[in-house]
Design a protein around this motif. Structure first.
Motif, PDB file in Angstrom:
ATOM      1  N   LEU A 265     -86.885 -32.257-158.146  1.00 51.87           N
ATOM      2  CA  LEU A 265     -87.038 -32.936-159.429  1.00 51.87           C
ATOM      3  C   LEU A 265     -86.979 -34.452-159.262  1.00 51.87           C
ATOM      4  N   TYR A 266     -86.083 -34.913-158.408  1.00 54.32           N
ATOM      5  CA  TYR A 266     -86.047 -36.351-158.135  1.00 54.32           C
ATOM      6  C   TYR A 266     -87.348 -36.808-157.503  1.00 54.32           C
ATOM      7  N   SER A 267     -87.922 -35.981-156.614  1.00 53.61           N
ATOM      8  CA  SER A 267     -89.174 -36.382-155.965  1.00 53.61           C
ATOM      9  C   SER A 267     -90.293 -36.543-156.988  1.00 53.61           C
ATOM     10  N   PHE A 268     -90.307 -35.711-158.043  1.00 52.49           N
ATOM     11  CA  PHE A 268     -91.323 -35.867-159.091  1.00 52.49           C
ATOM     12  C   PHE A 268     -91.163 -37.219-159.797  1.00 52.49           C
ATOM     13  N   SER A 269     -89.906 -37.613-160.035  1.00 53.97           N
ATOM     14  CA  SER A 269     -89.671 -38.901-160.703  1.00 53.97           C
ATOM     15  C   SER A 269     -90.014 -40.064-159.783  1.00 53.97           C
ATOM     16  N   TYR A 270     -89.686 -39.924-158.486  1.00 55.60           N
ATOM     17  CA  TYR A 270     -90.056 -40.980-157.534  1.00 55.60           C
ATOM     18  C   TYR A 270     -91.570 -41.162-157.512  1.00 55.60           C
ATOM     19  N   ASN A 271     -92.272 -40.025-157.427  1.00 53.94           N
ATOM     20  CA  ASN A 271     -93.732 -40.082-157.319  1.00 53.94           C
ATOM     21  C   ASN A 271     -94.373 -40.689-158.565  1.00 53.94           C
ATOM     22  N   TYR A 272     -93.770 -40.430-159.727  1.00 55.72           N
ATOM     23  CA  TYR A 272     -94.291 -41.041-160.953  1.00 55.72           C
ATOM     24  C   TYR A 272     -94.197 -42.564-160.844  1.00 55.72           C
ATOM     25  N   CYS A 273     -93.031 -43.049-160.421  1.00 53.69           N
ATOM     26  CA  CYS A 273     -92.844 -44.499-160.280  1.00 53.69           C
ATOM     27  C   CYS A 273     -93.815 -45.080-159.259  1.00 53.69           C
ATOM     28  N   ILE A 274     -94.013 -44.368-158.158  1.00 48.99           N
ATOM     29  CA  ILE A 274     -94.923 -44.852-157.109  1.00 48.99           C
ATOM     30  C   ILE A 274     -96.350 -44.948-157.647  1.00 48.99           C
ATOM     31  N   ARG A 275     -96.755 -43.950-158.436  1.00 53.04           N
ATOM     32  CA  ARG A 275     -98.103 -44.000-159.023  1.00 53.04           C
ATOM     33  C   ARG A 275     -98.232 -45.190-159.976  1.00 53.04           C
ATOM     34  N   MET A 276     -97.182 -45.464-160.746  1.00 52.87           N
ATOM     35  CA  MET A 276     -97.210 -46.599-161.658  1.00 52.87           C
ATOM     36  C   MET A 276     -97.258 -47.924-160.890  1.00 52.87           C
ATOM     37  N   ILE A 277     -96.505 -47.993-159.799  1.00 53.47           N
ATOM     38  CA  ILE A 277     -96.513 -49.205-158.970  1.00 53.47           C
ATOM     39  C   ILE A 277     -97.898 -49.425-158.383  1.00 53.47           C
ATOM     40  N   ASN A 278     -98.490 -48.342-157.873  1.00 50.39           N
ATOM     41  CA  ASN A 278     -99.838 -48.444-157.288  1.00 50.39           C
ATOM     42  C   ASN A 278    -100.884 -48.826-158.326  1.00 50.39           C
ATOM     43  N   ALA A 279    -100.591 -48.496-159.592  1.00 49.33           N
ATOM     44  CA  ALA A 279    -101.525 -48.850-160.673  1.00 49.33           C
ATOM     45  C   ALA A 279    -101.315 -50.285-161.161  1.00 49.33           C
ATOM     46  N   GLY A 280    -100.348 -50.997-160.550  1.00 52.15           N
ATOM     47  CA  GLY A 280    -100.139 -52.397-160.879  1.00 52.15           C
ATOM     48  C   GLY A 280     -98.950 -52.685-161.768  1.00 52.15           C
ATOM     49  N   HIS A 281     -98.166 -51.648-162.122  1.00 52.82           N
ATOM     50  CA  HIS A 281     -96.992 -51.854-162.983  1.00 52.82           C
ATOM     51  C   HIS A 281     -95.762 -52.125-162.109  1.00 52.82           C
ATOM     52  N   ARG A 282     -95.570 -53.376-161.754  1.00 54.27           N
ATOM     53  CA  ARG A 282     -94.539 -53.720-160.776  1.00 54.27           C
ATOM     54  C   ARG A 282     -93.115 -53.524-161.288  1.00 54.27           C
ATOM     55  N   ASP A 283     -92.938 -53.468-162.615  1.00 58.36           N
ATOM     56  CA  ASP A 283     -91.601 -53.248-163.154  1.00 58.36           C
ATOM     57  C   ASP A 283     -91.042 -51.890-162.732  1.00 58.36           C
ATOM     58  N   TYR A 284     -91.930 -50.979-162.316  1.00 61.27           N
ATOM     59  CA  TYR A 284     -91.458 -49.665-161.879  1.00 61.27           C
ATOM     60  C   TYR A 284     -90.824 -49.714-160.486  1.00 61.27           C
ATOM     61  N   GLN A 285     -90.919 -50.847-159.796  1.00 62.20           N
ATOM     62  CA  GLN A 285     -90.184 -50.984-158.537  1.00 62.20           C
ATOM     63  C   GLN A 285     -88.682 -50.920-158.801  1.00 62.20           C
ATOM     64  N   VAL A 286     -88.250 -51.597-159.844  1.00 56.05           N
ATOM     65  CA  VAL A 286     -86.835 -51.565-160.217  1.00 56.05           C
ATOM     66  C   VAL A 286     -86.443 -50.152-160.657  1.00 56.05           C
ATOM     67  N   GLU A 287     -87.313 -49.508-161.431  1.00 56.33           N
ATOM     68  CA  GLU A 287     -87.066 -48.125-161.864  1.00 56.33           C
ATOM     69  C   GLU A 287     -86.864 -47.215-160.654  1.00 56.33           C
ATOM     70  N   LEU A 288     -87.760 -47.324-159.692  1.00 53.90           N
ATOM     71  CA  LEU A 288     -87.703 -46.470-158.504  1.00 53.90           C
ATOM     72  C   LEU A 288     -86.444 -46.741-157.692  1.00 53.90           C
ATOM     73  N   PHE A 289     -86.093 -48.007-157.558  1.00 55.85           N
ATOM     74  CA  PHE A 289     -84.892 -48.367-156.804  1.00 55.85           C
ATOM     75  C   PHE A 289     -83.645 -47.790-157.459  1.00 55.85           C
ATOM     76  N   GLN A 290     -83.570 -47.868-158.781  1.00 51.66           N
ATOM     77  CA  GLN A 290     -82.415 -47.316-159.498  1.00 51.66           C
ATOM     78  C   GLN A 290     -82.359 -45.799-159.358  1.00 51.66           C
ATOM     79  N   LEU A 291     -83.525 -45.146-159.375  1.00 50.35           N
ATOM     80  CA  LEU A 291     -83.569 -43.689-159.191  1.00 50.35           C
ATOM     81  C   LEU A 291     -83.073 -43.298-157.806  1.00 50.35           C
ATOM     82  N   TYR A 292     -83.492 -44.055-156.795  1.00 50.68           N
ATOM     83  CA  TYR A 292     -83.011 -43.768-155.440  1.00 50.68           C
ATOM     84  C   TYR A 292     -81.487 -43.913-155.356  1.00 50.68           C
ATOM     85  N   LYS A 293     -80.958 -44.963-155.966  1.00 49.86           N
ATOM     86  CA  LYS A 293     -79.512 -45.166-155.975  1.00 49.86           C
ATOM     87  C   LYS A 293     -78.808 -43.991-156.652  1.00 49.86           C
ATOM     88  N   GLN A 294     -79.375 -43.569-157.771  1.00 49.23           N
ATOM     89  CA  GLN A 294     -78.827 -42.444-158.532  1.00 49.23           C
ATOM     90  C   GLN A 294     -78.852 -41.167-157.696  1.00 49.23           C
TER      91      GLN A 294
END
Length: 485
Positions: A265-294
């Motif tokens: 389930l965490y991998s699905f959330s990571y992958n969502y953030c990665i897709r958003m980052i690849n689409a140019g939404h850089r604010d999802y870098q912070v989202e992804l980092f917080q998810l990894y910490k969590q």
């Protein structure tokens, strides 16, 4: 015989499981064939020695002393032992499951008309199910099979009009199917997004419509809600509400899932953030980092005590990029010992080099990166790109141009890269070489000519579709243009 599948399977067993298999084979309930037992003892004794010690001839001599070699007889004994190994695997798997042994007891008692055992074990299983917070597919299947046995027992021998147990049976069967359907659709949809594969998800739309129409019946089933949310975050990617809901649920209650499910389930959330980052939404870098910490806090990035080298790399890369230098350095040190042994040094040195690079400590970065061994394509590509950026930052034009040419030849000759990957890297190297020649020869240009060269290069990069690490090239072009402004 040393290379036989049977011997390979036994060799792959950890020491404790080898001993359990030996006990299994020595049990007269499972095996009454003395030569099968003798064969296992022979294999275990010679397993860690020279291959010649496990020759067919030596094995046959140990099993059939004084007889002439007969290969078919030896194969027969090996076949018996192989079948026992498969039964051993089934027994080990059954023992690991929360409910399977209880269900088997219940169903065997029903078949044998031992209804006192069935009702007694049924009550015990029902209590266990009520206390279990993990409502996954294993739980729903056990609940379905329990109600199936009790319902047909009651309907056959007591009250044919009794409906409660049968209704529970049908409800649990529906939940089992829904959860398995949603879970597998999540995995396969994730695969489709990464690997460009496609599947026919028959009846998925009907299932999703049924859930929408009957949501109150399922909203308390945390696992169904979670997998539904994860799937919708992929199917309706432009709607961030699904991701936000998934993130909240991951933070609130992971007790409803096994460790394996939690990691998925965490991998699905990571992958969502990665897709958003690849689409140019850089604010999802912070989202992804917080998810990894969590995920780290909940121990859901560890599998049998080990962290994947790629999770290790992703976390360290994000931390360095977001300038969380102290946290990232502590992470690299703390989780170094939790890396797979054969990957530990490479992963640590590469990520330490990346951290130093982002801190602007370029000489230290070079020292760490030069310790990385190119054990596979990923490390070769990642390390070379980071070395290239480091030489660029140090303005070591000679080393940089030499590396670009060496890297270009490596990419062209590599047979493990696809045509598209090769094109992406060769385009990057072509633009990188041009950028190096322009910027590191800036003193030979007038200000106007320099700006013109940089602008033309940036325009070419922007309109090119397949360029690996395009963001770095554009960033350096932008930096060069600003430096002359």
């Amino acid at each position: 015989m040393y290379q036989s599948r049977l011997v390979q399977h036994i060799r792959e067993l950890p020491a404790k499981k080898r001993e359990r298999f030996r006990q299994f084979v020595n049990s007269p309930y499972f095996n009454q064939h003395d030569r099968t037992t003798a064969l296992l003892e022979f294999i275990l004794k010679k397993l860690d020695g020279r291959p010649s010690g496990l020759s067919k001839e030596r094995a046959y001599k140990a099993l059939f002393p004084g007889e002439g070699f007969n290969e078919q007889q030896l194969y027969n004994v090996m076949s018996y032992l192989n079948k026992l190994y498969y039964r051993f695997m089934a027994a080990e798997y059954t023992e690991k499951q929360r409910y399977l042994e209880s269900i088997f007891t219940l169903e065997e008692a029903f078949d044998n008309h031992q209804f006192d055992i069935m009702t007694n074990r049924g009550k015990q299983l029902m209590k266990k199910l009520k206390k279990d917070p993990v409502h996954n597919s294993e739980y729903f299947q056990a609940s379905y099979r329990l109600n199936h046995a009790l319902g047909y027992y009651s309907g056959t021998y007591f009250d044919r009009a009794e409906t409660n147990t049968f209704q529970s049976m049908l409800d649990e069967l529906d939940k089992y199917y829904m959860l398995e359907k949603l879970r597998n659709c999540c995995h396969l949809t994730a695969n489709s997004l990464i690997l460009n594969t496609s599947y026919n998800f028959r009846m998925l739309n009907e299932l999703l419509e049924h859930l929408r129409a009957n949501w109150p019946d399922f909203e308390d089933e945390y696992s169904i809600v979670m997998y539904h949310t994860a799937l919708m975050s992929m199917l309706e990617e432009d709607n961030p509400d699904h991701y936000q809901r998934m993130k909240r649920m991951l933070a609130e209650n992971m007790k409803s899932f096994s460790e394996t499910e939690g990691r998925d389930l965490y991998s699905f959330s990571y992958n969502y953030c990665i897709r958003m980052i690849n689409a140019g939404h850089r604010d999802y870098q912070v989202e992804l980092f917080q998810l990894y910490k969590q995920g780290l806090k909940q121990d859901l990035l560890l599998d049998k005590g080990l962290i994947s080298e790629w999770d290790y790399k992703n976390i360290a890369t994000l931390g360095a990029r977001l300038k969380e230098f102290t946290w990232t350095e502590n992470f690299l040190q703390e989780y170094q010992e939790k890396l797979p042994a054969h990957r530990k040094e490479n992963a640590y040195n590469y990520n330490l080099g990346n951290l130093y690079y982002n801190k602007g400590l370029y000489e230290e970065a070079l020292s760490a990166l030069l310790l990385v061994q190119f054990t596979d394509v990923k490390y070769h590509l990642s390390t070379t790109f980071l070395l290239l950026r480091t030489y660029y930052a140090l303005q070591d034009t000679e080393a940089l141009l030499s590396l670009i040419e060496t890297f270009r030849i490596y990419v062209i000759r590599n047979r493990k890269m696809t045509v598209e990957q090769k094109r992406g890297y060769t385009n990057f190297l072509r633009f990188a070489k041009k950028l190096v020649l322009i910027k590191h020869s800036a003193s030979t240009y007038s200000r106007k000519d320099f700006e013109k060269e940089i602008d033309e290069l940036r325009d070419k990069i922007e309109i090119s579709e397949n360029v690996i690490n395009k963001y770095w090239l554009l960033e350096e072009c932008h930096t060069g243009a600003k430096a002359t402004a």
